[in-house]
Design a protein around this motif. Structure first.
Motif, short mmCIF file in Angstrom:
data_model
loop_
_atom_site.label_atom_id
_atom_site.label_comp_id
_atom_site.label_asym_id
_atom_site.label_seq_id
_atom_site.Cartn_x
_atom_site.Cartn_y
_atom_site.Cartn_z
N UNK A 50 52.80 41.73 -63.95
CA UNK A 50 53.60 42.94 -64.25
C UNK A 50 54.92 42.89 -64.58
N UNK A 51 55.23 43.44 -66.19
CA UNK A 51 56.57 43.09 -66.68
C UNK A 51 57.86 44.03 -65.63
N UNK A 53 60.75 45.80 -65.01
CA UNK A 53 61.36 46.81 -65.54
C UNK A 53 62.88 46.68 -65.76
N UNK B 54 70.32 47.80 -63.50
CA UNK B 54 69.22 47.00 -63.86
C UNK B 54 69.49 45.52 -63.53
N UNK B 57 69.60 44.39 -60.04
CA UNK B 57 68.41 44.23 -59.45
C UNK B 57 67.66 42.96 -59.98
N UNK B 58 67.95 42.59 -61.37
CA UNK B 58 67.25 41.64 -61.87
C UNK B 58 67.73 40.33 -61.09
N UNK B 97 62.02 57.31 -55.23
CA UNK B 97 61.48 57.96 -56.71
C UNK B 97 60.36 58.59 -56.03
N UNK B 110 48.39 55.36 -61.90
CA UNK B 110 49.56 55.31 -62.97
C UNK B 110 50.83 55.17 -62.21
N UNK B 113 51.37 51.80 -60.48
CA UNK B 113 51.73 50.92 -61.69
C UNK B 113 53.17 50.97 -61.98
N UNK B 114 53.51 52.38 -62.34
CA UNK B 114 54.99 52.32 -62.75
C UNK B 114 55.97 52.17 -61.60
N UNK B 116 55.33 49.63 -59.51
CA UNK B 116 55.21 48.31 -59.32
C UNK B 116 56.09 47.56 -60.31
N UNK B 117 56.12 48.41 -61.53
CA UNK B 117 57.04 47.77 -62.65
C UNK B 117 58.27 47.84 -62.23
N UNK B 118 58.61 48.88 -61.54
CA UNK B 118 59.87 49.27 -61.10
C UNK B 118 60.53 48.29 -59.98
N UNK B 119 59.52 47.42 -59.44
CA UNK B 119 59.75 46.50 -58.36
C UNK B 119 60.53 47.27 -57.12
#
Lengths: 338, 338
Positions: A50-51, A53, B54, B57-58, B97, B110, B113-114, B116-119
């Motif tokens: 999962x990329x 974000x 971002x 978070x990273x 969110x 959907x 998954x979104x 999940x991508x947003x961690x």
DNA sequence: ACAATTATTTCAAACGTTTGAAATGTTGTT
DNA sequence: AACAACATTTCAAACGTTTGAAATAATTGT
């Protein structure tokens, strides 16, 4: 279960290729060999890649997030408006973060700051009742992030994008409707005076009266701050003069109209059955009332939301210049019941 | 206005110091000189520095975001539950969110998954009506992200954290209340059979009957899928046998109860005034009805939401083990009207 | 005057991704 | 065999932040 997070690097090691090949394979670059793409995509699927974000956002300087700030989610006007926003946003690859201000300026500022830190690509905001200073929202435009004000009119903020319900037209239409039904004594029960809509609707009301030669009487106008007690005392004033009894009533909002109706019924007002009511809202509950209002003013909040997001996306895509301020009005529709 | 984004690097250049000094000064590291801190903080304020989430978070591998997936925002149960979640989340430094599934499994996937991508650091979810396979939600736990199921019971998913309304207890209490008021013929109007709560509530109903020696009759039980036509035909069945007329009714949800009441009134049912109604919901509208229900079952959605977020944060902080599955029940409260 | 100590700042790598430029590999042509 | 032409892969820097280790500066004691 899985300790090592599945990243591009991890996939690359597994597949014994470079990170960039993996990245490009997943993003379907034409320079990558078809067979390689297959292998990469298969591995990515198998390992549930999962990329991240955050990493993408950082690189792309784009969050693919639209922020919404609104007073609260208990009001169907707002939740219906979100429906319009969400649908169009998702179609265009944006996610939506909703933040409630609870009509509290401090919370609104907090929400704004958190959305600013999240680097939302655009903001849709229905300001709190108490917002007069806009610096917390101006920050967005200063960073180049477009802001669309919607649902509530930021009258202290001259240069901004707005999408609003055409509340003047709604109230005009309702008043006209009552005039056409023969009413001469139409009362207007307004909301809090600090809300602009109260005056816009009043203007619709009075313009309809004037355009149709119905005399205006200040005795037929009262305001409430939505509090039940307050509404009742407003109603008492409207029905105080026996010489000047209203035969119809236009209300700022259905809930206060229901309070008014309940009160009039409770005191056994002699003309209760004859009075005709119209209010803003078009609540689904109306059908359960024994003496329902004659009509409702449907504000089309979905359409307000949809227009707001459409404008915002145009601004994000720079199809409209950030400082070419737009103002959109969404018409109301009179729904006659029964 | 501002082209160069204000980053730590930008501040560092302005102040002629290194990026790390600036970072540490802003984060109030004890090793940084007081005067330096002052200068940095002042400059940051003046230039409206806003840290990029971002990037943080990273670096931190933490998003400070809680995801919520729920069927929709038009149902007050859910919007009220959000109130409980949001408050506690904000206090603990989390943003929320919200994503609507519209009771559509595809949209739920959907959304998952979104998020999940947003961690997201944790997920709270009220599953759609059609969710039987949980793989899209299991992904979170596989990555070590805790998930709390709330409001709707994922009965196909055995090992998971749950916070649910104690709907059995609510229905038991309501039925008992009606029995205590002398009713012997109490009808139960259930929701769609595919919703677990329909059965839990039925069990509450029947246990109350049994515990109080009131005979059960299958003629007094009917189900509706919430569709108005469907509700009316259910009601017709309940009132079909003149030998076995209900004198009271427990409804799965207030809206269907209102439909039922409206129908009975419309056909001028002889006992309409004598029938006593209780439904789940405690809608504020009740006060406007001419013949209101005798009582409502308040489900305390705020409390359900609050318990869900509290549990989730404990899981995030590893105060509770991810696989030590918790189940919480929030009691309902019977509100007697009038 | 010079270690030793302490205070303060800087270096450098890391987080996970994207992407243009550079490197390498493969064909086909002569 | 040499090389152009293209196909494919890899390199390396960048996005903005954090943070332990290393470097430097300032202060103290002798």
């Amino acid at each position: 279960m899985n300790n090592t997070p599945v990243t591009l690097k991890f996939l690359a090691e597994k597949l014994k290729m470079s990170v960039s090949t993996v990245s490009k394979a997943l993003n379907n670059y034409p320079t990558i060999n078809e067979y390689t793409k297959q292998r990469v995509q298969e591995m990515a699927r198998d390992l549930h890649f999962t990329p991240n974000k955050s990493a993408i956002n950082l690189k792309e300087k784009k969050s693919h997030i639209i922020g919404i700030i609104l007073p609260n989610l208990l009001d169907h006007y707002f939740t219906r408006s979100i429906y319009g926003v969400e649908q169009f946003a998702t179609q265009n690859g944006y996610n939506v973060i909703i933040s409630q201000s609870h009509d509290d300026l401090k919370k609104e500022i907090q929400s704004a700051n958190m959305l600013l830190r999240s680097r939302v690509d655009g903001l849709i905001v229905a300001i709190s009742k108490h917002t007069q200073d806009f610096s917390h929202l101006d920050q967005f435009e200063n960073m180049g992030t477009p802001v669309v004000y919607y649902a509530r009119n930021p009258s202290f903020n001259l240069s901004c994008h707005k999408v609003l319900g055409n509340t003047f037209q709604g109230c005009y239409q309702a008043t006209k409707f009552l005039i056409d039904r023969g009413h001469k004594k139409i009362a207007y029960l307004g909301g809090p005076k600090m809300i602009n809509f109260t005056h816009d609707r009043f203007n619709g009301y009075i313009n309809a009266l004037n355009d149709n030669q119905v005399p205006f009487s200040s005795e037929l106008v009262a305001y409430t701050d939505f509090d039940k007690e307050n509404t009742i005392s407003a109603i008492k004033n409207l029905f105080a003069n026996p010489e000047n009894m209203p035969t119809a009533l236009v209300a700022f909002k259905e809930p206060i109209m229901f309070d008014a109706m309940k009160y009039l019924k409770s005191i056994n007002h002699p003309d209760f059955d004859k009075i005709e009511y119209v209010g803003f809202g078009n609540t689904s509950f109306i059908s359960y009332l024994d003496s329902p209002p004659i009509a409702s003013i449907e504000e089309n909040p979905e359409s307000v939301g949809e227009n707001a997001i459409k404008l915002l996306i145009q601004l994000i895509n720079k199809e409209i210049d950030l400082h070419d301020y737009q103002k959109l009005m969404v018409d109301c529709k009179l729904i006659v019941h029964g």
